[in-house]
Each structure stands twice: as C-alpha cells, then as structure tokens.
Design an enzyme around this catalytic site. Structure first.
Site, PDB file in Angstrom:
ATOM      1  N   ALA A  93       5.293   4.939  -2.600  1.00 31.14           N
ATOM      2  CA  ALA A  93       3.975   5.361  -2.094  1.00 31.14           C
ATOM      3  C   ALA A  93       3.090   4.152  -1.815  1.00 31.14           C
ATOM      4  O   ALA A  93       2.364   4.110  -0.815  1.00 31.14           O
ATOM      5  CB  ALA A  93       3.301   6.290  -3.103  1.00 31.14           C
ATOM      6  N   SER A  94       3.174   3.158  -2.680  1.00 26.23           N
ATOM      7  CA  SER A  94       2.348   1.951  -2.460  1.00 26.23           C
ATOM      8  C   SER A  94       2.788   1.232  -1.187  1.00 26.23           C
ATOM      9  O   SER A  94       1.954   0.705  -0.438  1.00 26.23           O
ATOM     10  CB  SER A  94       2.412   1.017  -3.672  1.00 26.23           C
ATOM     11  OG  SER A  94       3.658   0.334  -3.747  1.00 26.23           O
ATOM     12  N   LYS A  95       4.091   1.199  -0.921  1.00 28.60           N
ATOM     13  CA  LYS A  95       4.587   0.494   0.262  1.00 28.60           C
ATOM     14  C   LYS A  95       4.331   1.306   1.536  1.00 28.60           C
ATOM     15  O   LYS A  95       4.058   0.745   2.587  1.00 28.60           O
ATOM     16  CB  LYS A  95       6.081   0.186   0.090  1.00 28.60           C
ATOM     17  CG  LYS A  95       6.367  -0.804  -1.048  1.00 28.60           C
ATOM     18  CD  LYS A  95       5.688  -2.142  -0.816  1.00 28.60           C
ATOM     19  CE  LYS A  95       6.101  -3.195  -1.823  1.00 28.60           C
ATOM     20  NZ  LYS A  95       5.506  -4.520  -1.574  1.00 28.60           N
ATOM     21  N   SER A 146       8.312  -2.142   2.310  1.00 29.94           N
ATOM     22  CA  SER A 146       9.674  -1.931   1.801  1.00 29.94           C
ATOM     23  C   SER A 146      10.250  -0.682   2.467  1.00 29.94           C
ATOM     24  O   SER A 146       9.499   0.237   2.817  1.00 29.94           O
ATOM     25  CB  SER A 146       9.642  -1.715   0.286  1.00 29.94           C
ATOM     26  OG  SER A 146      10.876  -1.193  -0.171  1.00 29.94           O
ATOM     27  N   TYR A 169       6.151   3.189  -6.362  1.00 35.96           N
ATOM     28  CA  TYR A 169       6.386   1.987  -5.564  1.00 35.96           C
ATOM     29  C   TYR A 169       6.499   2.367  -4.089  1.00 35.96           C
ATOM     30  O   TYR A 169       5.879   1.740  -3.219  1.00 35.96           O
ATOM     31  CB  TYR A 169       7.663   1.300  -6.050  1.00 35.96           C
ATOM     32  CG  TYR A 169       8.048   0.049  -5.295  1.00 35.96           C
ATOM     33  CD1 TYR A 169       7.414  -1.162  -5.555  1.00 35.96           C
ATOM     34  CD2 TYR A 169       9.056   0.071  -4.330  1.00 35.96           C
ATOM     35  CE1 TYR A 169       7.772  -2.311  -4.876  1.00 35.96           C
ATOM     36  CE2 TYR A 169       9.418  -1.080  -3.645  1.00 35.96           C
ATOM     37  CZ  TYR A 169       8.781  -2.265  -3.923  1.00 35.96           C
ATOM     38  OH  TYR A 169       9.143  -3.406  -3.241  1.00 35.96           O
ATOM     39  N   GLY A 173       2.064 -13.853  -4.125  1.00 33.00           N
ATOM     40  CA  GLY A 173       3.417 -13.646  -4.658  1.00 33.00           C
ATOM     41  C   GLY A 173       4.336 -14.802  -4.320  1.00 33.00           C
ATOM     42  O   GLY A 173       5.537 -14.613  -4.110  1.00 33.00           O
ATOM     43  N   ALA A 174       3.783 -16.011  -4.301  1.00 39.96           N
ATOM     44  CA  ALA A 174       4.548 -17.179  -3.834  1.00 39.96           C
ATOM     45  C   ALA A 174       5.354 -17.846  -4.949  1.00 39.96           C
ATOM     46  O   ALA A 174       5.981 -18.871  -4.717  1.00 39.96           O
ATOM     47  CB  ALA A 174       3.601 -18.195  -3.202  1.00 39.96           C
ATOM     48  N   SER A 175       5.323 -17.266  -6.125  1.00 43.81           N
ATOM     49  CA  SER A 175       6.005 -17.925  -7.250  1.00 43.81           C
ATOM     50  C   SER A 175       7.506 -17.653  -7.273  1.00 43.81           C
ATOM     51  O   SER A 175       8.228 -18.319  -8.010  1.00 43.81           O
ATOM     52  CB  SER A 175       5.367 -17.497  -8.574  1.00 43.81           C
ATOM     53  OG  SER A 175       5.350 -16.097  -8.670  1.00 43.81           O
TER      54      SER A 175
END
Lengths: 77, 248
Positions: free
Chosen positions: B154-156, B139, B152, B12-14
């Site tokens: 739940a993913s975090k 997050s 989102y 995610g470096a962009s």
C-alpha cells in the site's frame, strides 16, 4: 514480554481464545497453524524481542513449547 | 548521461539501491547528498564513490514535519539541488492478523509521507530555470498482491499515485516526477525477507522472477536515466524494473 504474555500473543495470532495454549500442543495438529501464522510469529518475535527467528529453524520445531524455547532467553522474567 | 554541475539528494543511501545509485551518479559526475539514519554506513557509501565533494546528511525519515526545513537548509548550505531520489524504505513481512497502528504509521511515514515532505522542501525556492527531477523508488508490491506484504504494498502504491499527483502539481516548478518499481533485488532488505521464510517459501518467490532476482545496479541504471536530462520529456511514469516479473 514473559512466557504467559508470549503464549497469549500466540493465541492471538492463531485466533484462539486467550489462555488456550499451554505448551505441549503439537503445532501441526492445530488447524490455525499455517503459513501466515508462521510469518506472523517471526514478525512478532522481531517486534517484541528484536530477534530474527530463521524460517528454517521455525520449520523444524514441533510443539508450542519448542516455540517458547526459541525466544525464552529474551523473556522479561 | 551527464550529471556534471548537478547536485542530487538520495535518501536511503546507506545500502542497497540507494548506495548503488549514489555510486553511479557520482561516476556520472554528480555531487551527491547522501541521506540515511546510519552515519557510519553513509560514510562507507561515500568512500565507494568517485569524488565530487559529496555530502553526508543523516536525518530521520519519520520526522515528517522536520524534512522540508532540512532540505531548505541543505540548499542554503550547498546550493541548488537538481534531483531527488527517494530510496528510503522499510519492509516487514506481516500478516493482517497482527496489523496495528504503529506498524502502519512507521511504514507509511518512512516510505510515503517522507517523500512528500521532501518534495515540499525540494520545490521551495529552487531555480525554476533549471529542470528538476524526482525519482521515487516504488515496488512491484504496489502493483500486485502479495501475502504478508499488505502495508508495504500500500505504501508503494501510494508512492506511485503520489508521483502522478506531484508530476502535475510541480509542472509550474519545472520538476518532473517518475517512479521505478523493482521486483526483488539482492539487498540487505531482501536478505531479511529471505531469513523470515523457509526454503520452499523463498523458492516460490524466486520462481516468479524469470530472469532471477535483480542487482541494485540494475535499478540504479533506470533511476539515473529517469533523473537525467535524457528523460526530459518523460513525466509521471512508473517504470517496472523487474526482469520480466510482471509478464510471468
């Protein structure tokens, strides 16, 4: 997605029976039109048409037909 | 903090937090492997960094089974990788009213499963005499409940739990695993969230941030610390980076 399918998708978001919405309905008069429906329409437009309906624009519309007008340029027919 | 002689992989470096982390770690002397989907945006990040022979390596985070081999190939080409920062993530504001499998799978694969697949490749065949470090960008959405942000969140939350499990399993590999949990940070992702709301809805979010919303550099500083040798006895923690959000 065409106009009919879009209206059915809005029926689904508002948990109305399929075919309920025709266009002239006033959104504010629909019990089911709330902040989550608002967010859901934006997400659906993003998924289906790859467009962002800005919250400020969506807030200003009054009828289901106005809602159709926000995305109709992207209908498949 | 000194990252000379260290190589760090950043997903995610962009843009956003990933880009800010890449710039900071380069300033601190690291060689950075920049990952994202968009080659041009990664090249832009690289152009903003102090020069230490950084590498741009696009790879799709949804190609879960391809990720471990991608990391192993990076090691073969560029030598030992000391650190891994997982910033890759997607967020779409969606109510449970329009939940479906495709939405779930895409969010979970990009945000969570990719971190685990990269961790698999990261630990394999590495020099265990050198301590490695992983920092996962979670997050506060994984710590609290937010309307329209269920998957989102739940993913975090999954990332935070995965960090604890990984930290124990990777003890034998001499790898520490920690998380940061930012509140709203001024990034392209936050702008998309802002665009999907009216002024009142967004103001409500702003009002929950006692010190205002954060900058990507605020999170990058915390990531760099957890990744550095200065944090060598810090493991399995989740550091909130949120300007007092959780105290409010």
């Amino acid at each position: 997605m065409n106009r009919t399918e879009f209206l059915i998708a809005i029926d689904d978001i508002l948990e109305l029976d399929e075919g309920t919405l025709k266009g002239p309905e006033i959104l504010a008069d629909l019990d089911e039109w709330d902040s989550l429906a608002f967010l859901s329409v934006i997400a659906m437009a993003d998924d289906e048409f790859d467009i962002v309906i800005e919250g400020e624009r969506l807030e200003k519309i009054q009828t289901v037909e106005d809602l159709v007008g926000l995305v109709s340029a992207n209908f498949s027919d | 903090m000194d990252f000379k002689q260290k190589t760090v992989l950043i997903t995610g470096a962009s843009a956003g937090i990933g880009r800010a982390t890449a710039i900071l770690l380069a300033e601190l002397g690291a060689k950075v492997i920049l990952n994202g989907r968009n080659q041009a945006a990664l090249d832009e990040t690289k152009a903003l960094m102090a020069q230490h022979g950084h590498i741009v390596s696009p790879f799709d985070m949804e190609n879960i089974d391809g990720l471990p081999k991608w990391v192993l190939d990076l090691r073969k080409q560029h030598g030992n990788i000391d650190g891994f920062v997982h910033c890759a993530g997607i967020q779409t504001t969606k109510s449970i009213r329009i939940f479906d499998q495709a939405f779930f799978d895409q969010t979970m694969h990009t945000n969570l499963a990719s971190a685990l697949a990269i961790a698999r490749g990261f630990r394999q065949k590495r020099d265990k005499t050198k301590q490695g470090a992983i920092v996962l960008v979670a997050s506060i959405a994984g710590l609290i409940g937010q309307t329209g942000n269920i998957v989102y969140g739940a993913s975090k939350a999954g990332l935070m739990s995965a960090a604890r499990g990984l930290s124990m399993e990777l003890l034998r590999d001499n790898i520490r695993v920690n998380c940061v949990a930012p509140a709203l940070v001024e990034t392209d992702m936050a702008q998309k969230t802002r665009d999907s709301m009216n002024d009142a809805q967004f103001q409500h979010i702003l009002d929950q941030h006692p010190m205002g919303i954060g900058q990507p550099e605020d999170v990058a500083n915390a990531i760099a610390f957890l990744l550095s040798d200065r944090a060598r006895w810090i493991n399995a923690v989740c550091l909130p980076v949120e300007g007092g959000y959780l105290a409010n």
